[in-house]
Design a protein around this motif. Structure first.
Motif, PDB file in Angstrom:
ATOM      1  N   ASN A 103       0.860  -1.164  -0.075  1.00  0.00           N
ATOM      2  CA  ASN A 103       0.021  -0.021  -0.047  1.00  0.00           C
ATOM      3  C   ASN A 103       0.676   1.319  -0.042  1.00  0.00           C
ATOM      4  O   ASN A 103       0.467   2.330  -0.385  1.00  0.00           O
ATOM      5  N   ASN A 104       2.090   1.305   0.411  1.00  0.00           N
ATOM      6  CA  ASN A 104       3.048   2.205   0.516  1.00  0.00           C
ATOM      7  C   ASN A 104       4.284   1.991  -0.246  1.00  0.00           C
ATOM      8  O   ASN A 104       5.179   2.051   0.116  1.00  0.00           O
ATOM      9  N   LYS A 119      -3.281  -5.151  -4.868  1.00  0.00           N
ATOM     10  CA  LYS A 119      -3.919  -4.102  -5.562  1.00  0.00           C
ATOM     11  C   LYS A 119      -5.245  -3.720  -5.182  1.00  0.00           C
ATOM     12  O   LYS A 119      -5.606  -2.656  -5.347  1.00  0.00           O
ATOM     13  N   ALA A 120      -6.094  -4.870  -4.730  1.00  0.00           N
ATOM     14  CA  ALA A 120      -7.196  -4.352  -4.057  1.00  0.00           C
ATOM     15  C   ALA A 120      -7.240  -3.546  -2.769  1.00  0.00           C
ATOM     16  O   ALA A 120      -7.977  -2.569  -2.739  1.00  0.00           O
ATOM     17  N   THR A 129      -8.829   0.095  -2.839  1.00  0.00           N
ATOM     18  CA  THR A 129      -9.746   0.487  -1.785  1.00  0.00           C
ATOM     19  C   THR A 129      -9.473   1.780  -1.072  1.00  0.00           C
ATOM     20  O   THR A 129     -10.471   2.376  -0.637  1.00  0.00           O
ATOM     21  N   VAL A 130      -8.245   1.647  -0.624  1.00  0.00           N
ATOM     22  CA  VAL A 130      -7.519   2.824   0.373  1.00  0.00           C
ATOM     23  C   VAL A 130      -8.026   4.069  -0.292  1.00  0.00           C
ATOM     24  O   VAL A 130      -8.547   5.038   0.152  1.00  0.00           O
ATOM     25  N   ARG A 154      -4.508   4.805  -8.662  1.00  0.00           N
ATOM     26  CA  ARG A 154      -4.666   3.677  -7.764  1.00  0.00           C
ATOM     27  C   ARG A 154      -5.967   3.256  -7.548  1.00  0.00           C
ATOM     28  O   ARG A 154      -5.839   1.638  -7.521  1.00  0.00           O
ATOM     29  N   ILE A 155      -7.062   3.838  -7.816  1.00  0.00           N
ATOM     30  CA  ILE A 155      -8.271   3.309  -7.698  1.00  0.00           C
ATOM     31  C   ILE A 155      -8.453   2.283  -8.766  1.00  0.00           C
ATOM     32  O   ILE A 155      -9.050   1.216  -8.555  1.00  0.00           O
ATOM     33  N   LYS A 156      -7.930   2.683 -10.055  1.00  0.00           N
ATOM     34  CA  LYS A 156      -7.968   1.735 -11.272  1.00  0.00           C
ATOM     35  C   LYS A 156      -7.180   0.511 -11.036  1.00  0.00           C
ATOM     36  O   LYS A 156      -7.596  -0.434 -12.013  1.00  0.00           O
TER      37      LYS A 156
END
Length: 184
Positions: free
Chosen positions: A89-90, A104-105, A109-110, A153-155
């Motif tokens: 995530n980072n 990736k999810a 999602t974040v 990131r959402i994509k």
């Protein structure tokens, strides 16, 4: 692996700001729904979402260590897949590049959770129940709205097998189902 109750106890120990706790609950709920849809381990995905920001209040001014500290705290308490997703995530600062669906999810999602929260707070009622998918989709396509919510990131949801429009709708519906719990 931690139980949900043990994970929530950790959240309350490390996160003192109610908004951060509500955010963690929101990410958890969306990841559980994604896992259900994709036939993945719902408990693992949910715990990953709940605990992904465990170190946020300690590292908010030090993004290089975000996720790394959480991974250290959670070592031996969660499976490696979950720890790697938290580090991924980072990925700009961690030593782990996102490769799995869970990685990736979580990233998608974040970012989307932030966009949904911002959307709800931007309407007069400030209620998730008054946000419809058309409003959310318009906000998603407006780069001037909530510019810190990274649309790229959402994509990443597409890499998990869920199209962007479906991900937006699934996430909005999921959060509307827990609106009271997350204060929206």
């Amino acid at each position: 692996m931690l139980t949900r109750e043990e994970a929530f106890t950790l959240i309350k120990k490390y996160l003192k700001d109610d908004e951060n706790i509500k955010y963690a609950l929101a990410v958890e709920a969306i990841l559980r729904e994604m896992a259900r849809r994709l036939g993945k381990n719902e408990e693992l995905w949910g715990l990953t979402g709940l605990l992904h920001n465990l170190d946020y209040e300690f590292t908010s001014g030090d993004p290089q260590n975000r996720g790394t500290l959480a991974a250290q705290i959670l070592e031996g308490l969660l499976p490696e897949d979950s720890i790697n997703a938290i580090k991924a995530n980072n990925y700009l600062y961690s030593d782990y590049i996102p490769v799995t669906s869970l990685d990736k999810a979580l990233i998608a999602t974040v970012s989307l959770t932030g966009l949904i929260f911002a959307t709800a707070k931007s309407i007069p009622s400030k209620k998730l129940s008054d946000v419809d998918i058309n409003v959310l989709y318009a906000k998603f396509n407006d780069p001037g709205f909530a510019p810190n919510c990274n649309r790229s990131r959402i994509k990443l949801c597409v890499d998990t097998g869920i199209e962007v429009e479906t991900f937006l709708a699934l996430s909005l519906k999921t959060l509307q189902g827990i609106a009271d719990e997350i204060g929206l």
